[in-house]
Design a protein around this motif. Sequence first.
Motif, PDB file in Angstrom:
ATOM      1  N   THR A   1       0.828  -1.204   0.000  1.00 36.83           N
ATOM      2  CA  THR A   1       0.000   0.000   0.000  1.00 36.83           C
ATOM      3  C   THR A   1       0.865   1.257   0.000  1.00 36.83           C
ATOM      4  N   ALA A   2       1.912   1.275   0.818  1.00 39.35           N
ATOM      5  CA  ALA A   2       2.799   2.443   0.869  1.00 39.35           C
ATOM      6  C   ALA A   2       3.473   2.679  -0.471  1.00 39.35           C
ATOM      7  N   SER A   3       3.778   1.613  -1.176  1.00 37.28           N
ATOM      8  CA  SER A   3       4.437   1.727  -2.475  1.00 37.28           C
ATOM      9  C   SER A   3       3.464   2.185  -3.559  1.00 37.28           C
ATOM     10  N   HIS A   4       2.208   1.791  -3.441  1.00 34.41           N
ATOM     11  CA  HIS A   4       1.229   2.134  -4.473  1.00 34.41           C
ATOM     12  C   HIS A   4       0.708   3.560  -4.309  1.00 34.41           C
TER      13      HIS A   4
ATOM     14  N   VAL B   1      -1.636   9.564  -3.612  1.00 32.43           N
ATOM     15  CA  VAL B   1      -2.057   9.469  -5.008  1.00 32.43           C
ATOM     16  C   VAL B   1      -1.690   8.086  -5.517  1.00 32.43           C
ATOM     17  N   PRO B   2      -2.659   7.359  -6.090  1.00 31.80           N
ATOM     18  CA  PRO B   2      -2.315   6.033  -6.623  1.00 31.80           C
ATOM     19  C   PRO B   2      -1.318   6.163  -7.779  1.00 31.80           C
ATOM     20  N   PHE B   3      -0.311   5.304  -7.763  1.00 29.61           N
ATOM     21  CA  PHE B   3       0.757   5.431  -8.758  1.00 29.61           C
ATOM     22  C   PHE B   3       0.275   5.158 -10.174  1.00 29.61           C
ATOM     23  N   ASP B   4      -0.828   4.444 -10.321  1.00 30.92           N
ATOM     24  CA  ASP B   4      -1.339   4.219 -11.679  1.00 30.92           C
ATOM     25  C   ASP B   4      -1.780   5.535 -12.318  1.00 30.92           C
TER      26      ASP B   4
ATOM     27  N   LEU C   1      -3.944  14.314 -12.337  1.00 25.33           N
ATOM     28  CA  LEU C   1      -2.814  13.996 -11.458  1.00 25.33           C
ATOM     29  C   LEU C   1      -2.352  15.241 -10.714  1.00 25.33           C
ATOM     30  N   GLU C   2      -2.170  16.327 -11.414  1.00 23.63           N
ATOM     31  CA  GLU C   2      -1.705  17.556 -10.772  1.00 23.63           C
ATOM     32  C   GLU C   2      -2.690  18.063  -9.732  1.00 23.63           C
ATOM     33  N   ASP C   3      -3.997  17.947 -10.032  1.00 25.08           N
ATOM     34  CA  ASP C   3      -5.010  18.361  -9.056  1.00 25.08           C
ATOM     35  C   ASP C   3      -4.974  17.474  -7.816  1.00 25.08           C
ATOM     36  N   MET C   4      -4.872  16.182  -8.051  1.00 23.25           N
ATOM     37  CA  MET C   4      -4.839  15.234  -6.926  1.00 23.25           C
ATOM     38  C   MET C   4      -3.592  15.450  -6.070  1.00 23.25           C
TER      39      MET C   4
ATOM     40  N   ALA D   1       7.870   9.457  -8.897  1.00 24.39           N
ATOM     41  CA  ALA D   1       8.515   8.167  -9.162  1.00 24.39           C
ATOM     42  C   ALA D   1       9.740   7.989  -8.271  1.00 24.39           C
ATOM     43  N   SER D   2      10.494   9.054  -8.079  1.00 22.79           N
ATOM     44  CA  SER D   2      11.663   8.998  -7.190  1.00 22.79           C
ATOM     45  C   SER D   2      11.236   8.722  -5.751  1.00 22.79           C
ATOM     46  N   HIS D   3      10.192   9.396  -5.327  1.00 21.14           N
ATOM     47  CA  HIS D   3       9.672   9.173  -3.968  1.00 21.14           C
ATOM     48  C   HIS D   3       9.235   7.717  -3.806  1.00 21.14           C
ATOM     49  N   ARG D   4       8.543   7.210  -4.801  1.00 23.60           N
ATOM     50  CA  ARG D   4       8.099   5.815  -4.749  1.00 23.60           C
ATOM     51  C   ARG D   4       9.287   4.857  -4.691  1.00 23.60           C
ATOM     52  N   PHE D   5      10.323   5.136  -5.467  1.00 30.33           N
ATOM     53  CA  PHE D   5      11.514   4.290  -5.458  1.00 30.33           C
ATOM     54  C   PHE D   5      12.110   4.222  -4.050  1.00 30.33           C
ATOM     55  N   TRP D   6      12.250   5.365  -3.384  1.00 31.77           N
ATOM     56  CA  TRP D   6      12.848   5.386  -2.042  1.00 31.77           C
ATOM     57  C   TRP D   6      11.940   4.739  -1.011  1.00 31.77           C
ATOM     58  N   VAL D   7      10.625   4.843  -1.200  1.00 30.69           N
ATOM     59  CA  VAL D   7       9.695   4.111  -0.324  1.00 30.69           C
ATOM     60  C   VAL D   7       9.916   2.613  -0.500  1.00 30.69           C
ATOM     61  N   GLN D   8      10.100   2.175  -1.736  1.00 33.12           N
ATOM     62  CA  GLN D   8      10.343   0.760  -1.996  1.00 33.12           C
ATOM     63  C   GLN D   8      11.673   0.301  -1.416  1.00 33.12           C
TER      64      GLN D   8
END
Length: 173
Positions: free
Chosen positions: A31-34, A39-42, A58-61, A142-149
């Motif tokens: 869940t933390a990665s998604h 904002v959902p990564f999809d 995406l920008e609004d969310m 994407a960078s934030h998601r990478f570091w969370v992973q």
Amino acid sequence: MDWYRIVLETIDMRSFSNMWFWIALAVVWSTASHWVLGVPFDMVMRARRHGGQAERDLEDMVRINVNRILFITEEAGVWGVALASALLSMLAVSGFGYAIELSQALFLLAFPMSLVGLMSIGTAARIRDEGLSGEVLRRKLASHRFWVQVIGLISILVTALWGMAQNMSFTAL
């Protein structure tokens, strides 16, 4: 009291040998990665592929969630840090000082998530301060998601090693 004995035999109350703990660990990190900054990564991927309305959505969310995260941080940041520090300290001392396995398991779950929370606040502040949008915003998410992973991978590895050590020492008794 026979039902109590049956329940305790059915559900192993030790955390690291309990299947539900490992399922919870996987769900937390999945869940933390998604969900990157809520904002959902999809949505990020859809904005990259299609642009246009998907990009604006995406920008609004991101704008809504960044403002929400930073508002909460500005309003209750000190209390949140104090409460989180107290809770993590309590879990660390009771878990590793007094060998309570449930506290160890919760600490190994909560501490890395607190790092993700701090990282999310920093990323949100950077997005707002720099007014990121478009490709730069998608790369930052994407960078934030990478570091969370990365944090999740290290957390799962450390938790698995600690859990195996606990299970092996328990069976040796």
